[in-house]
Write a protein that holds these residues in place. Structure first.
Motif, PDB file in Angstrom:
ATOM      1  N   SER A  45       0.832  -1.211   0.000  1.00 29.52           N
ATOM      2  CA  SER A  45       0.000   0.000   0.000  1.00 29.52           C
ATOM      3  C   SER A  45       0.858   1.250   0.000  1.00 29.52           C
ATOM      4  CB  SER A  45      -0.919   0.021   1.217  1.00 29.52           C
ATOM      5  OG  SER A  45      -1.816  -1.054   1.152  1.00 29.52           O
ATOM      6  N   ASP A 174      -5.754  -0.982  -5.087  1.00 29.28           N
ATOM      7  CA  ASP A 174      -5.177  -1.635  -3.907  1.00 29.28           C
ATOM      8  C   ASP A 174      -6.219  -2.559  -3.285  1.00 29.28           C
ATOM      9  OD1 ASP A 174      -3.775  -2.384  -1.674  1.00 29.28           O
ATOM     10  OD2 ASP A 174      -3.340  -0.351  -0.974  1.00 29.28           O
ATOM     11  N   GLU A 175      -6.099  -3.834  -3.543  1.00 29.92           N
ATOM     12  CA  GLU A 175      -7.064  -4.824  -3.091  1.00 29.92           C
ATOM     13  C   GLU A 175      -8.498  -4.363  -3.339  1.00 29.92           C
ATOM     14  OE1 GLU A 175      -6.148  -6.577   0.645  1.00 29.92           O
ATOM     15  OE2 GLU A 175      -4.086  -5.853   0.621  1.00 29.92           O
TER      16      GLU A 175
HETATM   17 MG   LIG Z   1      -2.269  -2.753   2.147  1.00 25.67          MG
END
Ligand SMILES: [Mg+2]
Ligand SMILES: Nc1ncnc2c1ncn2[C@@H]1O[C@H](COP(=O)(O)OP(=O)(O)O)[C@@H](O)[C@H]1O
Lengths: 345, 333
Positions: A45, A174-175
């Motif tokens: 991240s 991000d995910e």
């Molecule tokens: Mg993360």
């Protein structure tokens, strides 16, 4: 091409400074989907934040910059310095939780036109948005709704719509589907893939799911303890990883029709506060030698286009064979493997 | 549908509160020592300077009992009382006989309602505005100054605040009158000006008193809301601070503040009673105090019932407009 030059990203905490991304040098070709994987806390991240240019306390860039490989409206090259002006114009972001990324008390259409990019032409933009969301499998009235009136999957489609509507060169995700159920996850990712094929954006996708990476991405970036340990074409990387950590990540992926016990990853990554000397993966690595504990391996191009940060990258195929033969990781004869590794060098 | 259910619930709660409040109002004074009719008769006798004959007293007693709804057993009295409440007929006032209580209340009610509506609205708006800025920019020094206003004002007891305001603005600086003198007669421009001028001090103290709490709680709400994913995502969208502060943080953080306002309405009314007494302001509070002092039961009943009615109605109105600000209630989950 996006160029990351010696990126060191640092968090300032009450305990002091900690590098969450350390010394990342990369080149990402245009119109490519790049997958990023690694255990949680390894800095995925943080790397995304750096790429997005969302740098502000407690995160700072101790060194390096990102060069995006395109110019802005004034003809200047876009880098970390000025990427913020391009948010949702040239670079966009799909957040992790669609459930909570939309303002619950505003209609979706109003949240679609409060970008600086839409100032002064909201009506015109909304008309385009209405037909655009239809392409994404949403009814045009969906944008008149409030977030709570849509399902999780529809909301995430809205997020994808926002991220792609302005046709940015780069999309960071991000995910993006972790909060959704598996079927919906898959449809969202396929949608993103379709849109990418059409628009040719570069996508950086963080996911825990190696299966997703295998299906969707063209290149893979494996991170471990703030470092990039392997970077290669996805097909090559899955077929023949050149870093033992990558191998173990892939090996922990269950495959249909294979009921052999999977090996989880034994141990846990080192704390960013107490990095071991030498290779950061050495304490968990079946191939680790005294050299690994002493000397940190740099990310090197072992085969054309295939980067790995391992002294014994050439022995990883042997390790793979051993793992595939079935024994538990703890039963592997490390001495034997090491002997082979020594011979290869 | 969810909204209909919400409205039915609120309206039901409204009537329940009214019923319970009015019933308590009926029974509570009956637990107090002393008999209003005896009180009154002894007052009349004292004024007349002679004692009346037993028959005359009995006659007076009967007619008073009828007038004040005190005949029959407790249950009959209660039923009669409820009937009168529904008609808003509280009989004649004891002290201003024969003027009906409802007329006295009709005169004092607008003063209190006007003062309260304006000051509550102002202190909510200003307090939440300051709290929003202090919370949204909580890392900046200027925000700490804003919060300081809340921290200083909040714990001061109301009467001290009022006395300080009187002392400074009326006594030392002489900007405003110590006690109000309103122009009599029909509404005119001058009268409006005189009302505004004379109400300024009581209004100011009420705004200041309500304000501190709004600043502090809005600040806390804004700080928390600012970290919510939808505000963070709005930041990544590149929206301006103003857009985020108003459309994202305030529109969400104000919802609990409306609920808190509903819950605090009773206390606001309480504060207004103190204000009226301190500033000799001719509203419901003054009427109520006079009634209590003179043992004027009907007037006391009437003003208490009106108070309950207005607080509950204000709460209901707020509850009913709440869905306008929260689509999750307006449109169902
Ligand atoms: Mg993360
Ligand atoms: N705001 C922050 N302040 C201090 N440390 C942080 C902060 N955010 C992340 N970190 C640390 O940086 C490291 C990398 O975090 P992150 O990039 O979120 O990892 P990942 O996304 O791979 O799970 C972690 O060790 C985490 O504890």
């Amino acid at each position: 091409m996006i160029r990351l030059e010696n990126i060191v990203a640092t968090y300032t905490t009450h305990r002091g400074q900690v590098h969450a991304v350390e010394g990342v040098n990369l080149e990402i070709p245009d119109s490519t989907i790049v997958g990023i994987a690694g255990e949680s806390g390894c800095g995925k991240s943080t790397l995304m934040k750096v790429l997005y240019g969302d740098i502000g306390f407690p995160l700072s860039l101790s060194s390096g910059k990102v060069d995006y490989g395109f110019v802005n409206d004034r003809g200047e090259p876009v880098t970390t310095e000025n990427i913020r002006d391009e948010w949702f114009r040239r670079i966009s972001y799909i957040p992790q939780s669609s459930m909570s990324s939309l303002n619950p008390v505003m209609r979706i259409r109003d949240q679609f036109v409060d970008f600086p990019a839409t100032a002064g032409r909201k009506k015109e933009v909304l008309a385009q948005v209405r037909s655009f969301v239809q392409k994404l499998g949403l009814p045009p009235q969906a944008i008149d709704a409030y977030p709570h009136q849509l399902s999780g999957g529809m909301r995430q489609r809205i997020m994808v719509a926002m991220a792609t509507f302005f046709q940015p060169e780069v999309i960071l995700a991000d995910e993006p589907t972790t909060a959704l159920d598996v079927v919906v996850q898959k449809s969202i990712l396929l949608l993103l893939l379709d849109l990418q094929k059409e628009m040719g954006n570069t996508i950086l996708l963080v996911s825990h799911d190696m299966g997703v990476h295998y299906q969707i991405t063209r290149k893979m970036l494996i991170m471990y303890a703030a470092k990039v340990v392997e970077y290669a074409d996805t097909d090559d990387l899955f077929q023949q990883p050149l870093h033992p950590y990558t191998l173990m990540l892939i090996h922990s992926l269950p495959t249909i029709g294979d009921d052999r016990a999977r090996h989880g990853l034994p141990g846990s990554p080192p704390s960013l506060w107490e990095m071991p000397q030498g290779c950061r993966f050495a304490p968990r690595c079946p191939l680790a030698t005294a050299r690994c504990r002493r000397e940190e391996p740099p990310l090197k191009e072992h085969v054309r286009g295939r980067f790995s940060a391992c002294h014994y990258a050439n022995s990883v195929p042997e390790l793979k064979k051993t793992l595939e033969a079935g024994p538990k990781l703890s039963e592997i004869n490390v001495m034997e493997l090491m002997a082979e590794a020594e011979r290869d060098i | 549908m969810k909204l209909a259910q919400y409205i039915v619930q609120r309206v039901f709660a409204y009537f329940l509160v009214l019923f319970v409040g009015i019933t308590i109002t009926f029974f509570l004074p009956r637990l107090m020592p002393g008999d209003p009719i005896n009180n009154y008769i002894s007052q009349v006798q004292a004024r007349a300077g002679q004692s009346l004959s037993a028959e005359a007293v009995q006659q007076l007693r009967d007619s008073l009992a009828e007038l004040y709804g005190l005949q029959g057993n407790l249950f009959t009295q209660y039923i009669n009382y409820l009937k009168r409440v529904v008609r808003l007929d509280f009989g004649p006032s004891f002290t201003y006989y024969p003027e009906p209580v409802s007329e006295i209340l009709l005169e004092s009610m607008p003063w209190t309602a006007g003062l309260l509506l304006t000051t509550t609205l102002l202190s909510w708006l200003i307090g939440n505005g300051i709290g929003l800025i202090a919370g949204y920019y909580n890392k900046r020094r200027a925000a700490a100054v804003l919060e300081f206003i809340g921290i200083v004002l909040y714990p001061i007891p109301y009467y001290i605040l009022a006395l300080v305001v009187i002392l400074i603005l009326a006594y030392w600086l002489g900007l405003f009158p110590l006690s109000p003198t309103f122009l009599p007669g029909p509404i005119s421009w001058n009268k409006v000006v005189s009302i505004l001028y004379n109400s300024f001090l009581p209004a100011l103290t009420l705004v200041l008193a309500g304000f501190g709490w709004n600043v502090l709680s809005m600040k806390a709400l804004a700080i928390a809301t600012k970290e919510d994913s939808y505000v963070q995502f709005a930041r990544l969208k590149g929206t301006t601070d103003r857009t985020r502060m108003v459309n994202y943080v305030f529109r969400n953080a104000m919802l609990p503040q409306i609920t808190a306002l509903v819950l605090s309405l009773g206390f606001i009314f309480n504060g207004a009673l103190q204000t009226e007494i301190i500033f000799s302001y001719p509203g419901l509070g003054m009427t109520m105090r006079a009634a209590a002092g003179a043992g004027d039961y009907n007037l006391l009943y009437g003003s208490i019932v009106i108070t309950i009615l207005s607080v509950a109605t204000a709460a209901l109105v707020l509850d009913l407009i709440y869905p306008l600000f929260d689509p999750r209630i307006r449109l169902g989950r």
